[in-house]
Design a protein around this motif. Sequence first.
Motif, mmCIF file in Angstrom:
data_model
loop_
_atom_site.group_PDB
_atom_site.id
_atom_site.type_symbol
_atom_site.label_atom_id
_atom_site.label_comp_id
_atom_site.label_asym_id
_atom_site.label_seq_id
_atom_site.Cartn_x
_atom_site.Cartn_y
_atom_site.Cartn_z
ATOM 1 N N GLN A 3 30.640 40.355 35.736
ATOM 2 C CA GLN A 3 32.034 40.473 36.124
ATOM 3 C C GLN A 3 32.607 41.771 35.575
ATOM 4 O OE1 GLN A 3 34.511 37.235 34.825
ATOM 5 N NE2 GLN A 3 36.236 37.850 36.092
ATOM 6 N N VAL A 5 36.191 43.608 34.957
ATOM 7 C CA VAL A 5 37.619 43.350 34.866
ATOM 8 C C VAL A 5 38.344 44.659 34.644
ATOM 9 C CG1 VAL A 5 39.447 42.121 33.660
ATOM 10 C CG2 VAL A 5 37.206 41.047 33.961
ATOM 11 N N GLU A 6 39.222 44.995 35.574
ATOM 12 C CA GLU A 6 39.967 46.235 35.518
ATOM 13 C C GLU A 6 41.362 46.006 34.957
ATOM 14 O OE1 GLU A 6 39.988 48.443 39.181
ATOM 15 O OE2 GLU A 6 38.114 47.514 39.842
ATOM 16 N N CYS A 22 37.718 49.498 32.718
ATOM 17 C CA CYS A 22 36.874 48.544 33.428
ATOM 18 C C CYS A 22 35.848 48.018 32.446
ATOM 19 C CB CYS A 22 36.198 49.213 34.622
ATOM 20 S SG CYS A 22 35.002 48.168 35.495
ATOM 21 N N TYR A 94 39.034 50.923 42.302
ATOM 22 C CA TYR A 94 37.977 49.954 42.073
ATOM 23 C C TYR A 94 36.907 50.530 41.154
ATOM 24 C CZ TYR A 94 39.846 47.608 46.235
ATOM 25 O OH TYR A 94 40.652 46.974 47.149
ATOM 26 N N ASN A 96 33.068 50.438 39.794
ATOM 27 C CA ASN A 96 31.767 50.123 40.364
ATOM 28 C C ASN A 96 30.671 50.403 39.348
ATOM 29 O OD1 ASN A 96 29.313 51.655 42.181
ATOM 30 N ND2 ASN A 96 29.914 49.594 42.801
ATOM 31 N N TYR A 105 28.047 46.247 41.603
ATOM 32 C CA TYR A 105 29.047 45.287 41.153
ATOM 33 C C TYR A 105 30.411 45.953 41.212
ATOM 34 C CZ TYR A 105 24.752 43.367 39.204
ATOM 35 O OH TYR A 105 23.464 42.906 39.041
ATOM 36 N N TRP A 106 31.402 45.202 41.665
ATOM 37 C CA TRP A 106 32.731 45.747 41.872
ATOM 38 C C TRP A 106 33.782 45.017 41.053
ATOM 39 C CZ3 TRP A 106 33.667 50.082 44.635
ATOM 40 C CH2 TRP A 106 32.670 50.513 45.514
ATOM 41 N N GLY A 107 34.735 45.774 40.568
ATOM 42 C CA GLY A 107 35.914 45.193 39.955
ATOM 43 C C GLY A 107 36.859 44.665 41.013
ATOM 44 N N GLN A 108 37.904 43.989 40.561
ATOM 45 C CA GLN A 108 38.826 43.339 41.489
ATOM 46 C C GLN A 108 39.817 44.305 42.123
ATOM 47 O OE1 GLN A 108 39.265 43.423 38.229
ATOM 48 N NE2 GLN A 108 41.447 43.463 37.736
ATOM 49 N N GLY A 109 39.899 45.493 41.604
ATOM 50 C CA GLY A 109 40.851 46.478 42.078
ATOM 51 C C GLY A 109 42.146 46.434 41.297
ATOM 52 N N THR A 110 42.707 47.597 41.051
ATOM 53 C CA THR A 110 43.993 47.687 40.383
ATOM 54 C C THR A 110 44.853 48.718 41.106
ATOM 55 O OG1 THR A 110 45.102 48.018 38.233
ATOM 56 C CG2 THR A 110 43.197 49.412 38.691
#
Length: 116
Positions: A3, A5-6, A22, A94, A96, A105-110
Motif C-alpha cells: 500500500q 499512502v500519499e 508517499c 500519484y 508510483n 503500485y500506485w498511491g491513492q492520489g492527492t
Amino acid sequence: QVQLVESGGGLVQPGGSLRLSCAASGIILSINFMGWYRQAPGKQRELVAGITGGGSTNYADSVKGRFTISRDNAKNTVYLQMDSLEPEDTAVYYCNVVDIRRWGYWGQGTQVTVSS
C-alpha cells in the motif's frame, strides 16, 4: 499487501510550496523505480519526477528547477518538494513504485491546487 499512502497535497497560491510524501507499507523487496505522476482534467497522466534504485533522477521539462524528488530508504518513503508553484501545476498527483518484477503500485492520489 503493498500500500502506498500519499499526503501533503492542498491549496496554495502561485509561488508557494508544498511537499508531497508517499509512504510504502507491506513487503517490497526490490524497488527499481519510485516516482511521481500527475493528471490534470482532460490531460493524460504524465511523469513529473522519478528516481531509480541507483539514485538517478529525472524530471519533466516543465518542473525542472522547481521540483525535487528524494527518498528515505529506511522509511520506504519518497518525497516531492514543489517550489515556485504555478497554476499549471494543478493536478492530482500519484506516487508510483515499480519492483524488480516490473509490478507497479500506485498511491491513492492527492490533489494539488495552485490558485489565488
